[in-house]
Scaffold this active site. Structure first.
Site, PDB file in Angstrom:
ATOM      1  CG  PHE A  10     -22.235  -9.557  26.648  1.00 33.74           C
ATOM      2  CD1 PHE A  10     -23.271 -10.024  25.851  1.00 33.74           C
ATOM      3  CD2 PHE A  10     -22.547  -9.119  27.925  1.00 33.74           C
ATOM      4  CE1 PHE A  10     -24.577 -10.057  26.302  1.00 33.74           C
ATOM      5  CE2 PHE A  10     -23.855  -9.139  28.394  1.00 33.74           C
ATOM      6  CZ  PHE A  10     -24.878  -9.612  27.584  1.00 33.74           C
TER       7      PHE A  10
ATOM      8  CB  SER B 145      -8.076  -6.121  12.111  1.00 33.18           C
ATOM      9  OG  SER B 145      -9.483  -6.186  12.146  1.00 33.18           O
TER      10      SER B 145
ATOM     11  NE  ARG C 221     -27.841 -15.429  37.031  1.00 35.37           N
ATOM     12  CZ  ARG C 221     -28.956 -14.993  36.484  1.00 35.37           C
ATOM     13  NH1 ARG C 221     -29.396 -15.536  35.356  1.00 35.37           N
ATOM     14  NH2 ARG C 221     -29.643 -14.015  37.045  1.00 35.37           N
TER      15      ARG C 221
ATOM     16  CD  GLU D 155     -19.541  -5.768  25.714  1.00 39.27           C
ATOM     17  OE1 GLU D 155     -20.373  -5.892  26.640  1.00 39.27           O
ATOM     18  OE2 GLU D 155     -19.739  -5.048  24.704  1.00 39.27           O
TER      19      GLU D 155
ATOM     20  CG  HIS E  47      -6.584   0.845  -1.031  1.00 40.73           C
ATOM     21  ND1 HIS E  47      -6.317   1.766  -0.056  1.00 40.73           N
ATOM     22  CD2 HIS E  47      -6.706  -0.355  -0.393  1.00 40.73           C
ATOM     23  CE1 HIS E  47      -6.273   1.166   1.127  1.00 40.73           C
ATOM     24  NE2 HIS E  47      -6.504  -0.132   0.936  1.00 40.73           N
TER      25      HIS E  47
ATOM     26  CG  ASN F 173      -5.857   8.923   2.318  1.00 40.68           C
ATOM     27  OD1 ASN F 173      -7.039   8.571   2.211  1.00 40.68           O
ATOM     28  ND2 ASN F 173      -4.890   8.046   2.577  1.00 40.68           N
TER      29      ASN F 173
ATOM     30  CE  LYS G 259      -5.177   5.170  -0.763  1.00 40.97           C
ATOM     31  NZ  LYS G 259      -6.434   4.438  -0.527  1.00 40.97           N
TER      32      LYS G 259
ATOM     33  CG  HIS H  45      -1.889  -1.130   1.261  1.00 36.79           C
ATOM     34  ND1 HIS H  45      -1.528  -2.408   1.604  1.00 36.79           N
ATOM     35  CD2 HIS H  45      -3.229  -1.173   0.982  1.00 36.79           C
ATOM     36  CE1 HIS H  45      -2.601  -3.197   1.552  1.00 36.79           C
ATOM     37  NE2 HIS H  45      -3.641  -2.468   1.170  1.00 36.79           N
TER      38      HIS H  45
END
Length: 612
Positions: free
Chosen positions: A380, A115, A462, A355, A252, A176, A238, A28
């Site tokens: 969760f 990510s 629980r 979370e 890209h 960009n 860019k 990139h």
């Protein structure tokens, strides 16, 4: 460094980014070229870092949230003298440390990125560690792309950074205009980003991202801002500097079509060496052990919820070890992390119902050498699963604890039931997955987790369950326990957690019928104790697995994997939660799912009858 030299350094970073991508035939470079001036000024005038001592306690932290701009990061490392030009040109090649997206294989990279939407949340964790744990005056700089600001995790981080008054955190947003397939949501509307960030309480600065004087001034402004984090929102282009690719769509993730011509247009190869500012002397004490560990003790026959035992053990561990840090997602009264918070408030972080930020903060904190335990309901953690996945790529050491697992939680219904967690965490590279059945086992495993590496997951229950093991019992990770065993066993029942107690009850029923059942407590679901499982299968010739979890990827699959590589697999019945639960009492839930003592006994009878 003077402005004209900063501009030259920016061009060098562009040239080297182009060269690295050209050598790899991928990468990139255009995304790297847009942020080159921003990073040139940071490296030369504001980053305090000793590249010869990446663990120096006074070092700043630089996180490339837009990890696809890795050619720029590696070009920075080259300019700082950390890597050679030869290594730079091994970009994306087999065996190279300069991978397609940054990983801690390079000692100057704290965490893996790529990510999108993860760098700023982890930066919040780093900034929290520096401010509240290390108590060191160093800064965290995070380079973000404009595209990733569409990620919800970014706004969890923005909210939390402001709430914690992280004035040692600066987000550098490379606006960009172009994403992977075309324009971003707000294109070059810097005000759109500024209004949102300002509304969250951030100090915002809008600049031309190619004006080195403005960039330099903005960094100084960020460093002098007190009481809140800063976002530098920079308008960039860019592919800056090469007419054939500047501000062009469709380029890209591709090397430049004519890299030699591009290098010439950028002024040719340069070999500027940057004398990076060193870190300030820092006298922080490394996290230390404070005293002997005195775990809670429970008497066999007591009824104790494993979540209660976890909370008590965690508080005790915090007393024994000064490196233990706890984070919770606003359910500490349920997960029982509130017990740690009361005894060690200076090492407890409330992350609220966010979370992704919960796990990200733990990743940032562990990068500073602390030992974090992050807890929420098992269900969760699915919201933060990509952070867990990336944490394994970061070689992170995390303790994650999921409570309220399975149908055994009862009336709350399926939205609150973790029924996928064992599968999810077993799939993480190098992970450890634990599911204790009683209080003493939970306390021991809570402490054992701290000594492991990688991603460790503990599943708690629980409701109250009987204590079956004495406080003196040991539970090595990777092991299991024979709860019932004779030389004349006809069938083996493998269970863990809640279903272990159902398996014991089933074995007692079967014994009254003359059927001897061996019961294995597979408290380590990963790595499963294959040796014990195979020995039991050889002796009894039949297996029943039972789990409060969906059949895919959980305990049953862990048992089956013990019989890979040609080892003979005995007849097996797999009991698991196969239908969608509704609201009911815990006992009704177990019966409806077909994982209670009666269902286990029936499955065992059928296998034994078929064998005879």
């Amino acid at each position: 460094m003077q402005d004209h030299l900063l501009s030259e350094l920016g061009q060098q970073l562009r040239v080297d980014s182009v060269r690295a991508a050209a050598a790899a035939g991928s990468g990139h470079p255009t995304s790297s070229m847009s942020a080159a001036d921003l990073m040139a000024v940071l490296l030369a005038n504001h980053l305090h870092y000793d590249f010869e001592q990446p663990r120096h306690p006074g070092n700043d932290h630089l996180v490339f949230s837009k990890g696809h701009a890795s050619p720029l990061l590696y070009s920075l490392f080259k300019a700082a003298g950390a890597i050679s030009d030869e290594e730079l040109l091994t970009f994306r090649k087999l065996g190279s440390r300069v991978e397609g997206h940054p990983t801690p294989r390079l000692p100057w990279v704290d965490v893996a990125t790529g990510s999108l939407g993860q760098g700023l949340p982890i930066g919040v964790g780093l900034a929290l560690a520096r401010k509240r744990l290390d108590k060191v005056d160093s800064r965290v700089w995070v380079l973000c792309g404009d595209s990733e600001l569409a990620e919800g995790s970014v706004w969890e981080a923005v909210e939390h950074g402001s709430y914690e008054h992280l004035d040692n955190l600066t987000a550098i947003i490379d606006v960009n205009r172009l994403g992977q397939r075309g324009p971003t949501r707000h294109a070059w509307d810097l005000g759109a980003y500024a209004r949102r960030l300002h509304a969250f309480g951030w100090h915002t600065i809008e600049i031309d991202g190619h004006d080195v004087t403005a960039i330099d001034r903005a960094y100084g402004d960020a460093a002098s801002t007190v009481g809140r984090p800063t976002a530098i929102i920079a308008r960039t282009v860019k592919g800056r500097g090469v007419a054939a690719v500047e501000n062009r769509e469709g380029l890209h993730g591709k090397p430049l079509p004519d890299p030699e011509e591009a290098v010439a247009e950028l002024g040719g190869v340069r070999e500027m060496a940057v004398p990076v500012l060193g870190p300030a002397a820092a006298g922080i004490a490394q996290p230390s052990h404070e005293g002997p560990l005195t775990l809670p003790r429970f008497d066999p026959g007591e009824e104790v919820a494993t979540r209660d035992a976890f909370g008590q053990a965690l508080a005790a561990l915090g007393t024994a070890r000064g490196d233990v840090v706890v984070l919770d997602g606003e359910v500490g009264d349920s997960t029982r992390t509130e017990l740690f918070a009361k005894e060690h408030p200076e090492r407890f972080f409330e992350c609220f119902i966010a979370e992704q930020q919960l796990v990200a903060a733990a990743i940032g904190i562990q990068a500073r050498g602390w030992t974090p335990y992050a807890s929420t309901f098992a269900a969760f953690f699915t919201r933060a699963y990509d952070f867990v996945r990336m944490a394994s790529i970061s070689r992170a050491d995390l303790n994650l604890v999921g409570s309220h697992a399975g149908v055994a939680i009862g009336e709350d219904g399926p939205s609150q039931m973790g029924l996928e967690d064992l599968a999810a965490f077993r799939a993480v590279h190098g992970s450890t997955v634990l599911y204790p059945c009683d209080a003493n086992q939970t306390a021991r495993l809570t402490a054992e987790m701290a000594e492991e590496s990688g991603i460790r997951y503990l599943r708690t229950t629980r409701g109250k369950t009987p204590v079956i093991y004495p406080p003196s019992e040991s539970f090595p990770i990777g092991g299991s326990k024979l709860v019932r065993a004779t030389d004349d066993d006809h069938v083996t029942i493998v269970a863990a957690g809640v279903t272990l107690h159902e398996a014991i009850a089933a074995a007692d029923r079967l014994a009254q019928e003359g059927i001897h059942a061996r019961v294995i407590d597979l408290y380590t679901v990963k790595p499963a104790d294959a040796q014990t499982l195979r020995a039991a299968a050889d002796l009894t010739g039949a297996l029943v697995t039972v789990e409060d979890h969906h059949p895919e990827g959980g305990l049953g699959d862990a048992v089956l994997e013990a019989f890979c590589d040609g080892y003979p697999m005995p007849p097996t019945a797999r009991l698991a939660v196969r239908d969608m639960p509704t609201s009911a009492t815990p006992a009704q839930q177990l019966a409806a799912a077909g994982i209670d003592a009666e269902a286990i006994a029936a499955a065992a009878r059928q296998l034994v009858g078929a064998a005879n």
